[in-house]
Design a protein around this motif. Structure first.
Motif, mmCIF file in Angstrom:
data_model
loop_
_atom_site.group_PDB
_atom_site.id
_atom_site.type_symbol
_atom_site.label_atom_id
_atom_site.label_comp_id
_atom_site.label_asym_id
_atom_site.label_seq_id
_atom_site.Cartn_x
_atom_site.Cartn_y
_atom_site.Cartn_z
ATOM 1 N N GLU A 55 0.832 -1.208 0.000
ATOM 2 C CA GLU A 55 0.000 0.000 0.000
ATOM 3 C C GLU A 55 0.866 1.256 0.000
ATOM 4 O O GLU A 55 0.557 2.236 -0.702
ATOM 5 N N SER A 56 1.944 1.248 0.763
ATOM 6 C CA SER A 56 2.845 2.409 0.781
ATOM 7 C C SER A 56 3.513 2.607 -0.575
ATOM 8 O O SER A 56 3.696 3.744 -1.036
ATOM 9 N N PHE A 57 3.870 1.513 -1.212
ATOM 10 C CA PHE A 57 4.479 1.589 -2.543
ATOM 11 C C PHE A 57 3.497 2.202 -3.548
ATOM 12 O O PHE A 57 3.871 3.050 -4.367
ATOM 13 N N MET A 58 2.246 1.785 -3.490
ATOM 14 C CA MET A 58 1.244 2.334 -4.388
ATOM 15 C C MET A 58 0.958 3.799 -4.086
ATOM 16 O O MET A 58 0.736 4.610 -5.004
ATOM 17 N N ASP A 59 0.961 4.190 -2.815
ATOM 18 C CA ASP A 59 0.769 5.599 -2.463
ATOM 19 C C ASP A 59 1.890 6.461 -3.021
ATOM 20 O O ASP A 59 1.658 7.591 -3.481
ATOM 21 N N ASP A 60 3.109 5.936 -3.003
ATOM 22 C CA ASP A 60 4.230 6.685 -3.570
ATOM 23 C C ASP A 60 4.054 6.860 -5.078
ATOM 24 O O ASP A 60 4.383 7.917 -5.628
ATOM 25 N N LEU A 61 3.542 5.825 -5.755
ATOM 26 C CA LEU A 61 3.278 5.961 -7.182
ATOM 27 C C LEU A 61 2.226 7.034 -7.456
ATOM 28 O O LEU A 61 2.337 7.815 -8.414
ATOM 29 N N ARG A 62 1.197 7.094 -6.629
ATOM 30 C CA ARG A 62 0.154 8.093 -6.813
ATOM 31 C C ARG A 62 0.715 9.513 -6.668
ATOM 32 O O ARG A 62 0.256 10.446 -7.335
ATOM 33 N N ASN A 63 1.684 9.654 -5.763
ATOM 34 C CA ASN A 63 2.279 10.968 -5.519
ATOM 35 C C ASN A 63 3.558 11.193 -6.324
ATOM 36 O O ASN A 63 4.369 12.061 -5.982
ATOM 37 N N GLN A 64 3.715 10.402 -7.363
ATOM 38 C CA GLN A 64 4.850 10.554 -8.289
ATOM 39 C C GLN A 64 6.208 10.458 -7.582
ATOM 40 O O GLN A 64 7.154 11.170 -7.909
ATOM 41 N N GLY A 65 6.296 9.588 -6.592
ATOM 42 C CA GLY A 65 7.559 9.343 -5.906
ATOM 43 C C GLY A 65 7.926 10.347 -4.846
ATOM 44 O O GLY A 65 9.021 10.275 -4.269
ATOM 45 N N GLU A 66 7.022 11.279 -4.541
ATOM 46 C CA GLU A 66 7.343 12.311 -3.556
ATOM 47 C C GLU A 66 7.446 11.748 -2.145
ATOM 48 O O GLU A 66 8.200 12.272 -1.318
ATOM 49 N N ASN A 67 6.681 10.701 -1.837
ATOM 50 C CA ASN A 67 6.719 10.132 -0.483
ATOM 51 C C ASN A 67 8.104 9.602 -0.142
ATOM 52 O O ASN A 67 8.650 9.874 0.940
ATOM 53 N N PHE A 68 8.691 8.852 -1.052
ATOM 54 C CA PHE A 68 9.994 8.245 -0.778
ATOM 55 C C PHE A 68 11.123 9.257 -0.884
ATOM 56 O O PHE A 68 12.183 9.090 -0.272
ATOM 57 N N LYS A 69 10.918 10.317 -1.654
ATOM 58 C CA LYS A 69 11.926 11.380 -1.704
ATOM 59 C C LYS A 69 12.039 12.087 -0.365
ATOM 60 O O LYS A 69 13.134 12.491 0.045
ATOM 61 N N ALA A 70 10.919 12.242 0.301
ATOM 62 C CA ALA A 70 10.930 12.912 1.602
ATOM 63 C C ALA A 70 11.576 12.042 2.681
ATOM 64 O O ALA A 70 12.156 12.569 3.640
ATOM 65 N N ASP A 71 11.495 10.734 2.541
ATOM 66 C CA ASP A 71 12.102 9.817 3.522
ATOM 67 C C ASP A 71 12.695 8.642 2.756
ATOM 68 O O ASP A 71 12.045 7.635 2.525
ATOM 69 N N ARG A 72 13.943 8.805 2.367
ATOM 70 C CA ARG A 72 14.578 7.796 1.513
ATOM 71 C C ARG A 72 14.793 6.470 2.247
ATOM 72 O O ARG A 72 14.699 5.403 1.639
ATOM 73 N N ASP A 73 15.084 6.534 3.539
ATOM 74 C CA ASP A 73 15.254 5.279 4.299
ATOM 75 C C ASP A 73 13.954 4.489 4.327
ATOM 76 O O ASP A 73 13.944 3.258 4.187
ATOM 77 N N PHE A 74 12.855 5.201 4.515
ATOM 78 C CA PHE A 74 11.548 4.534 4.506
ATOM 79 C C PHE A 74 11.269 3.936 3.132
ATOM 80 O O PHE A 74 10.738 2.828 3.019
ATOM 81 N N GLY A 75 11.646 4.673 2.082
ATOM 82 C CA GLY A 75 11.439 4.166 0.731
ATOM 83 C C GLY A 75 12.221 2.893 0.470
ATOM 84 O O GLY A 75 11.699 1.941 -0.133
ATOM 85 N N ARG A 76 13.481 2.866 0.927
ATOM 86 C CA ARG A 76 14.289 1.650 0.744
ATOM 87 C C ARG A 76 13.696 0.473 1.521
ATOM 88 O O ARG A 76 13.679 -0.660 1.034
ATOM 89 N N LYS A 77 13.216 0.765 2.716
ATOM 90 C CA LYS A 77 12.623 -0.303 3.542
ATOM 91 C C LYS A 77 11.372 -0.870 2.870
ATOM 92 O O LYS A 77 11.175 -2.090 2.820
#
Length: 296
Positions: A238-260
């Motif tokens: 679900e978090s991965f899909m939310d990042d896609l909806r926001n064009q990758g902005e979620n993981f850019k704000a927290d790169r460690d969370f994105g890698r996890k």
């Protein structure tokens, strides 16, 4: 009433009790096939049918024992009277032989009843072991099926055949259209990958409840740990899909969370440096350790 009549009545009562006990033991020494086929032994406890057979079999043994005890005075009386009057007469010998015959028959009936009772106990123990074996085997089969479904779901490579037929990443579209199209494509991929996981998880939860009914709360923490791993995978997806909806902005704000999140959503089969993979492996090993004694 003199002593002779009292001994005679005791002998007669002993014969009647021994006969009644023998009849009860013959009928209820072991449950019939009909009783066994009606699941007289369920969830590791004897049901009412099995308990009824056990109680009546015990009553038969008690009656046989009482009949044996009541015939002892008659035998002792025959011996004492023959010693008091000198050499045994033919009538005394005949009476003593009859009493000894009754006593031997009573002993034989008691031995037969005891063997039948032990046979029932052995059958119950065998059924208990078979029930545990079947439950453990079903639980581990469901756990392994869930592991395989999760491994397929987390495959890092998404082949073109997994995307919808109308999806073409190279076709000229506007930015908004491209984003929505990509979102639908990945939603299609994860929906297809999660379908086997959901089916395997449902089966695993069913087998977990069966195991809990047999072993109690001891197995619950072990099955819950594997289920929690699936919950973590679903949350990461679900978090991965939310990042896609926001064009990758979620993981850019927290790169460690994105890698996890990416490490939880995607992982090669058999990876040893992946946290979620290692957690699933440990959960399976704990289940194997619990179930192994019942599978031997």
């Amino acid at each position: 009433m003199n002593l002779t009549m009292l001994v005679a009545f005791a002998n007669l009562a002993g014969l009647v009790l021994a006969f009644a006990g023998a009849i009860l033991t013959v009928i209820y020494g072991l449950p019939s096939l009909d009783v066994l086929n009606e699941q007289s032994y369920l969830e590791m406890q004897a049901t009412e049918g099995a308990r009824r057979y056990q109680g009546r079999s015990k009553l038969g043994l008690c009656l046989i024992a009482a009949g044996f005890v009541l015939q002892l005075p008659s035998a002792a009386s025959a011996l004492s009277s023959s010693q008091a009057t000198g050499p045994m007469r033919m009538a005394d010998v005949s009476a003593l032989v009859s009493i000894c015959k009754d006593i031997l028959l009573t002993i034989a009936g008691a031995v037969t009843a005891t063997v039948a009772w032990k046979g029932l106990g052995n059958w119950l123990r065998e059924l208990r072991g078979r029930t545990r074996f079947d439950a453990a085997k079903s639980l581990m089969r469901a756990a392994y099926a869930l592991r395989e479904a999760v491994a397929n779901c987390r495959a890092p490579l998404i082949v073109a055949g997994e995307f919808p037929a109308e999806y073409n990443e190279g076709q000229p579209l506007g930015r908004e259209t491209r984003r929505d199209d990509k979102m639908r494509a990945y939603a299609h991929v994860f929906a297809a990958r999660w379908s086997p996981v959901s089916a395997a998880l449902t089966e695993f939860e069913t087998r977990s409840l069966e195991a809990e009914a047999i072993w109690g709360g001891d197995v619950r923490p072990l099955t819950r740990e594997l289920g929690d791993c699936i919950v973590a995978l679903n949350a990461a997806t679900e978090s991965f899909m939310d990042d896609l909806r926001n064009q990758g902005e979620n993981f850019k704000a927290d790169r460690d969370f994105g890698r996890k999140v990416r490490s939880e959503v995607f992982a090669p089969r058999g990876a040893t440096d992946n946290e979620l993979t290692n957690r699933i492996t440990k959960a399976l090993e704990a289940l194997e350790k619990f179930a192994r004694p019942s599978l031997r």
